[in-house]
Design a protein around this motif. Structure first.
Motif, PDB file in Angstrom:
ATOM      1  N   LYS A 120       0.825  -1.207   0.000  1.00 46.74           N
ATOM      2  CA  LYS A 120       0.000   0.000   0.000  1.00 46.74           C
ATOM      3  C   LYS A 120       0.861   1.258   0.000  1.00 46.74           C
ATOM      4  CE  LYS A 120      -4.143  -1.948   2.169  1.00 46.74           C
ATOM      5  NZ  LYS A 120      -5.042  -1.916   3.358  1.00 46.74           N
ATOM      6  N   LYS A 121       1.953   1.239   0.754  1.00 45.92           N
ATOM      7  CA  LYS A 121       2.854   2.394   0.766  1.00 45.92           C
ATOM      8  C   LYS A 121       3.498   2.606  -0.597  1.00 45.92           C
ATOM      9  CE  LYS A 121       4.033   2.187   5.707  1.00 45.92           C
ATOM     10  NZ  LYS A 121       5.128   1.972   6.696  1.00 45.92           N
ATOM     11  N   ALA A 122       3.939   1.507  -1.225  1.00 46.83           N
ATOM     12  CA  ALA A 122       4.604   1.611  -2.526  1.00 46.83           C
ATOM     13  C   ALA A 122       3.632   2.094  -3.596  1.00 46.83           C
ATOM     14  CB  ALA A 122       5.198   0.257  -2.920  1.00 46.83           C
ATOM     15  N   THR A 123       2.417   1.531  -3.615  1.00 45.93           N
ATOM     16  CA  THR A 123       1.435   1.957  -4.612  1.00 45.93           C
ATOM     17  C   THR A 123       0.986   3.394  -4.342  1.00 45.93           C
ATOM     18  OG1 THR A 123      -0.305   0.908  -3.260  1.00 45.93           O
ATOM     19  CG2 THR A 123       0.577  -0.360  -5.096  1.00 45.93           C
ATOM     20  N   GLY A 124       0.968   3.795  -3.066  1.00 43.46           N
ATOM     21  CA  GLY A 124       0.649   5.187  -2.752  1.00 43.46           C
ATOM     22  C   GLY A 124       1.685   6.138  -3.318  1.00 43.46           C
ATOM     23  N   LYS A 125       2.971   5.759  -3.215  1.00 47.37           N
ATOM     24  CA  LYS A 125       4.031   6.583  -3.806  1.00 47.37           C
ATOM     25  C   LYS A 125       3.910   6.623  -5.324  1.00 47.37           C
ATOM     26  CE  LYS A 125       7.761   6.398  -0.388  1.00 47.37           C
ATOM     27  NZ  LYS A 125       8.140   7.821  -0.495  1.00 47.37           N
ATOM     28  N   LEU A 126       3.535   5.491  -5.927  1.00 45.75           N
ATOM     29  CA  LEU A 126       3.355   5.454  -7.377  1.00 45.75           C
ATOM     30  C   LEU A 126       2.246   6.410  -7.812  1.00 45.75           C
ATOM     31  CD1 LEU A 126       3.640   1.737  -8.567  1.00 45.75           C
ATOM     32  CD2 LEU A 126       4.899   3.704  -9.430  1.00 45.75           C
TER      33      LEU A 126
END
Length: 306
Positions: free
Chosen positions: A34-40
């Protein structure tokens, strides 16, 4: 209770402990994904505008810059983005097969490549392929920021500016959904219209207002201050850094998605194994009880005959 039943009970306890671990890893992977996709998502608009600028620069013959022209060398520099750890299903195998396929293709054309690796698994595969590693990065945090990849970007630009490499490509895993991620190899240097068009065509999340980014815009009408060379020298490295950063985020999101489902499957398999072991345990326990009753009955019958 026989020793057999005790062994089964011990196995049940071991599998339950493994189930707790895999479930905990699944929960952690969900959070990291979720953190990685949020940054994306946060990077999406900036990345799209960066591609639009690159598209306009690449398609105009009026501008000249070393990053827009093939390098002086004959080799390819491959940036290989893998994982630092395992337990993520077939993630490492898929990107590894893609890299191997690409290396074989360029070798069939009589060319060679060196590698910059991100992640210990990438370095391991590069060594297996017998390729020279000119830089290895495995210290990126899970919440990596664009400022943290400055060293990687500087290494890439300095190597391309030399007389060894003709082009630079990046091998990464493109994150589409939590269930779907695809390994890709894409050229990032030199910046060409063909490569930007291919990248744009693959972006499912491209906004409608950026669909026509390849509409012709004559840059000869623009005034570059302080100079064309100074503006491009400041802009192109930064845009290249953005493309590298997005490839890293795509790979991190894909890795966490793959690990999340791998741990989910492991947890479900552990539950099924526990159910099967409980059935075996109850059967063994019942057999033990039946055997003891039979022995008591046989003993009582023998005493009654005396």
């Amino acid at each position: 209770m026989t020793m057999h039943a005790k062994e089964i009970k011990s196995k049940i306890s071991s599998v339950e402990n493994i189930k707790k671990i895999t479930h905990a890893m699944e929960v952690v992977s969900v959070s990291k994904m979720k953190k990685a996709t949020g940054k994306l998502t946060a990077l999406r608009t900036y990345a799209q505008l960066s591609l639009e600028i690159l598209a306009h620069i690449a398609q105009n013959q009026v501008v000249r810059h070393p990053l827009l022209e093939p390098g002086d060398g004959s080799k390819t520099l491959l940036i290989y983005i893998g994982a630092d750890r395992g337990l993520c299903g077939s993630y490492n195998q898929k990107i590894g097969r893609k890299v191997t396929q690409y290396v074989n293709q360029i070798e069939d054309r009589g060319r060679d490549c060196d590698m910059i690796t991100v992640g210990s698994k990438a370095a391991q595969r590069a060594n297996e392929l017998g390729k020279e590693i000119i830089g290895a990065f495995d210290e990126f945090s899970e919440t990596v920021s664009i400022n943290e990849i400055g060293g990687l970007c500087e290494l890439v630009l300095s190597q391309f500016d030399g007389d060894t490499y003709n082009n630079v490509v990046v091998a990464y895993t493109h994150h589409i959904t939590a269930l779907k991620h695809v390994p890709r190899v894409r050229q990032i240097l030199p910046v060409t219209t063909e490569q930007i068009e291919k990248l744009v065509a693959e972006l499912e999340d491209l906004d409608d207002e950026h669909k026509d980014m390849f509409a012709t815009e004559d840059l000869s009408r623009h005034i570059f201050e302080p100079s064309e060379e100074a503006v491009l020298s400041a802009t192109l490295p930064r845009l290249t850094e953005v493309r590298l950063y997005r490839a890293l985020l795509e790979s991190f999101a894909s890795e966490h998605s793959a690990r999340m489902f791998a741990m989910k499957n492991a947890t479900e398999n552990a539950e099924e194994m526990i159910d099967d072991l409980n059935i075996s345990y109850n059967r063994a326990r019942q057999e033990s009880i039946t055997r003891e009753i039979s022995e008591i009955a046989a003993g009582a019958e023998a005493l009654s005959k005396q």
